[in-house]
Design a protein around this motif. Structure first.
Motif, short mmCIF file in Angstrom:
data_model
loop_
_atom_site.label_atom_id
_atom_site.label_comp_id
_atom_site.label_asym_id
_atom_site.label_seq_id
_atom_site.Cartn_x
_atom_site.Cartn_y
_atom_site.Cartn_z
N ILE A 184 -8.23 2.59 19.14
CA ILE A 184 -7.85 1.35 18.47
C ILE A 184 -8.86 0.28 18.85
O ILE A 184 -8.96 -0.11 20.01
CB ILE A 184 -6.44 0.90 18.88
N THR A 185 -9.60 -0.18 17.87
CA THR A 185 -10.57 -1.24 18.11
C THR A 185 -10.00 -2.54 17.58
O THR A 185 -9.68 -2.66 16.39
CB THR A 185 -11.90 -0.94 17.40
N THR A 186 -9.84 -3.53 18.48
CA THR A 186 -9.28 -4.82 18.09
C THR A 186 -10.32 -5.92 18.30
O THR A 186 -11.43 -5.67 18.79
CB THR A 186 -8.03 -5.17 18.93
N ASN A 187 -9.93 -7.13 17.95
CA ASN A 187 -10.81 -8.28 18.15
C ASN A 187 -10.58 -8.93 19.52
O ASN A 187 -11.01 -10.05 19.76
CB ASN A 187 -10.59 -9.32 17.04
N GLN A 188 -9.89 -8.19 20.43
CA GLN A 188 -9.51 -8.76 21.71
C GLN A 188 -10.27 -8.16 22.90
O GLN A 188 -9.95 -8.46 24.04
CB GLN A 188 -8.00 -8.57 21.92
N GLU A 238 -13.52 10.26 12.18
CA GLU A 238 -14.04 9.30 11.22
C GLU A 238 -12.93 8.67 10.41
O GLU A 238 -13.16 7.81 9.58
CB GLU A 238 -15.01 10.02 10.28
N SER A 239 -11.67 9.12 10.58
CA SER A 239 -10.59 8.58 9.78
C SER A 239 -10.05 7.29 10.33
O SER A 239 -10.10 7.05 11.51
CB SER A 239 -9.46 9.61 9.68
N SER A 240 -9.53 6.45 9.44
CA SER A 240 -8.91 5.20 9.84
C SER A 240 -7.59 5.07 9.15
O SER A 240 -7.24 5.84 8.32
CB SER A 240 -9.76 4.02 9.43
N ASN A 252 -8.00 -3.46 9.69
CA ASN A 252 -7.86 -4.88 9.35
C ASN A 252 -6.40 -5.30 9.18
O ASN A 252 -6.05 -6.06 8.28
CB ASN A 252 -8.67 -5.21 8.08
N THR A 253 -5.55 -4.77 10.05
CA THR A 253 -4.15 -5.17 10.08
C THR A 253 -3.87 -5.87 11.41
O THR A 253 -4.63 -5.75 12.37
CB THR A 253 -3.21 -3.96 9.93
N LYS A 254 -2.76 -6.61 11.48
CA LYS A 254 -2.45 -7.41 12.66
C LYS A 254 -1.33 -6.78 13.50
O LYS A 254 -0.43 -6.15 12.96
CB LYS A 254 -2.04 -8.82 12.25
N CYS A 255 -1.44 -6.96 14.80
CA CYS A 255 -0.32 -6.67 15.69
C CYS A 255 0.55 -7.92 15.66
O CYS A 255 0.17 -8.96 16.21
CB CYS A 255 -0.82 -6.36 17.10
N HIS A 256 1.69 -7.81 14.97
CA HIS A 256 2.43 -9.03 14.61
C HIS A 256 3.47 -9.47 15.63
O HIS A 256 4.09 -10.52 15.45
CB HIS A 256 3.11 -8.83 13.25
N GLU A 257 3.66 -8.69 16.71
CA GLU A 257 4.64 -9.10 17.72
C GLU A 257 4.17 -8.77 19.13
O GLU A 257 3.49 -7.77 19.35
CB GLU A 257 6.00 -8.39 17.50
N ILE A 258 4.57 -9.63 20.06
CA ILE A 258 4.49 -9.35 21.49
C ILE A 258 5.93 -9.45 21.98
O ILE A 258 6.47 -10.54 22.14
CB ILE A 258 3.57 -10.35 22.22
N ILE A 308 -6.28 -5.35 14.38
CA ILE A 308 -6.84 -4.00 14.53
C ILE A 308 -7.98 -3.89 13.52
O ILE A 308 -7.77 -3.87 12.31
CB ILE A 308 -5.78 -2.92 14.25
N GLN A 309 -9.20 -3.86 14.04
CA GLN A 309 -10.35 -3.76 13.15
C GLN A 309 -10.51 -2.34 12.60
O GLN A 309 -10.91 -2.15 11.46
CB GLN A 309 -11.61 -4.20 13.92
N SER A 310 -10.19 -1.36 13.44
CA SER A 310 -10.20 0.03 12.98
C SER A 310 -9.33 0.87 13.90
O SER A 310 -9.15 0.55 15.08
CB SER A 310 -11.63 0.60 12.96
N LEU A 311 -8.75 1.91 13.33
CA LEU A 311 -7.98 2.89 14.11
C LEU A 311 -8.42 4.27 13.65
O LEU A 311 -8.33 4.59 12.45
CB LEU A 311 -6.48 2.69 13.91
#
Length: 313
Positions: free
Chosen positions: A105-109, A293-295, A140-146, A266-269
């Motif tokens: 999981i590659t994120t912007n964090q 190579e799948s996302s 390109n989806t968001k983790c919407h909860e903590i 999530i930039q890519s999974l």
């Protein structure tokens, strides 16, 4: 008069003789037919036996595909929930059921988060995530909860908690509820229900899993486990902890669980190929879904967690 009666008797006798003769002839014909049929049947049996002995009826054994079916995908009503996204369904057979499968999981964090999906305990969840990843479902989806339970909730492209794929699947590896204890708090020696680094599915209602998942950044213990465990973080737990420390705001439903800047992306999974369990002697069967190579993007699920908002799966 006597001669007339004699003639009648003679005529009757002659008629009876003719009838008896016809009956005898018919009986002989039946015996000949039966004998012919019997002979023909014996010949057929002899020929069939010879053919069988020579292997004429040998063939490739028919595979019992039903016995190989591992997962069941239940279609969901996309008309009743516009947050669901139809990207097809994973295969039901030929899925790997031993070892692990890497998920990145590659994120912007920060650095990528590496997860080991447990193929033995959660083969269907792993197959589903691999399929969704191959369709770029999570990209390109968001983790919407903590959540207040100490987990980052991801996998819903709609960010509403109601999104996911157009199918659901059953829970595979829900922890056993701890035994009741007279103590007001769990024993310090009792392991947590969901240790830090655990990755689990989340859905609403429980058991109708889709694409949404939790990554626990701290230990969580509950008397009513509801989240199926599908794997664990192998690397990048510090990134998960960093995300878990972000400030949160009200999500519109009265729960302070939404990242303040709504910027955990999530930039890519991607999901890699199965890795054989060292204790297993056989390679896992091919999954039928693309590898690293799948996302992908998430599916409908709801939290089902005490502190998480209700959603799809």
């Amino acid at each position: 008069m006597a001669s007339s009666r004699d003639r009648q008797r003679k005529l009757a006798r002659a008629k009876l003789d003719r009838q008896l003769a016809r009956r005898a002839a018919a009986a002989r014909r039946r015996r000949r037919i039966q004998a012919g049929v019997g002979t023909a049947l014996i010949l057929v049996l002899v020929v069939a036996g010879s053919a069988w002995a020579l292997g004429a009826f040998d063939g490739e054994p028919t595979e019992d595909t039903a016995a190989d079916e591992i997962c069941l995908w239940t279609p969901q009503n996309t008309e009743g929930n516009a947050n669901l996204k139809d990207v097809g369904e994973p295969p039901t057979t030929g899925l790997p059921v031993t070892g692990t499968r890497p998920m990145t999981i590659t994120t912007n964090q920060g650095a990528p988060i590496s997860v080991e999906l447990d193929l033995a305990s959660a083969p269907c969840a792993a197959a589903s995530i691999a399929h969704l990843a191959s369709q770029s479902f999570y990209d390109n989806t968001k983790c919407h909860e903590i959540t207040a339970d100490g987990a980052v909730r991801c996998g819903d492209p709609s960010g509403t908690g109601l999104g996911g794929p157009a199918y659901s699947f059953h829970s595979e590896n829900v922890p056993t509820a701890p035994e009741a204890s007279p103590e007001p708090s769990p024993s310090p020696d009792e392991p947590p229900t969901y240790p830090k680094g655990t990755v689990a599915m989340i859905s609403n209602p429980p058991g109708a899993n889709g694409s949404q998942f939790l990554i626990f950044f701290k230990d969580f213990t509950t008397a009513e486990p509801a989240f199926p465990i599908i794997g664990r973080v192998a690397e990048g737990l510090d990134v998960v902890e960093k995300i878990g420390a972000l400030p949160t705001v009200d999500n519109g439903a009265g729960e302070k669980v939404k990242p303040e800047n709504d910027d955990v992306v999530i930039q890519s999974l991607t999901v890699g190929e199965p890795v054989l369990d060292p204790a297993s002697s056989a390679d896992p069967a091919p999954s039928g879904t693309p590898g690293p190579e799948s996302s992908g993007t998430p599916s409908p699920a709801a939290s089902g967690a005490p502190e998480a908002s209700a959603s799809a799966g």
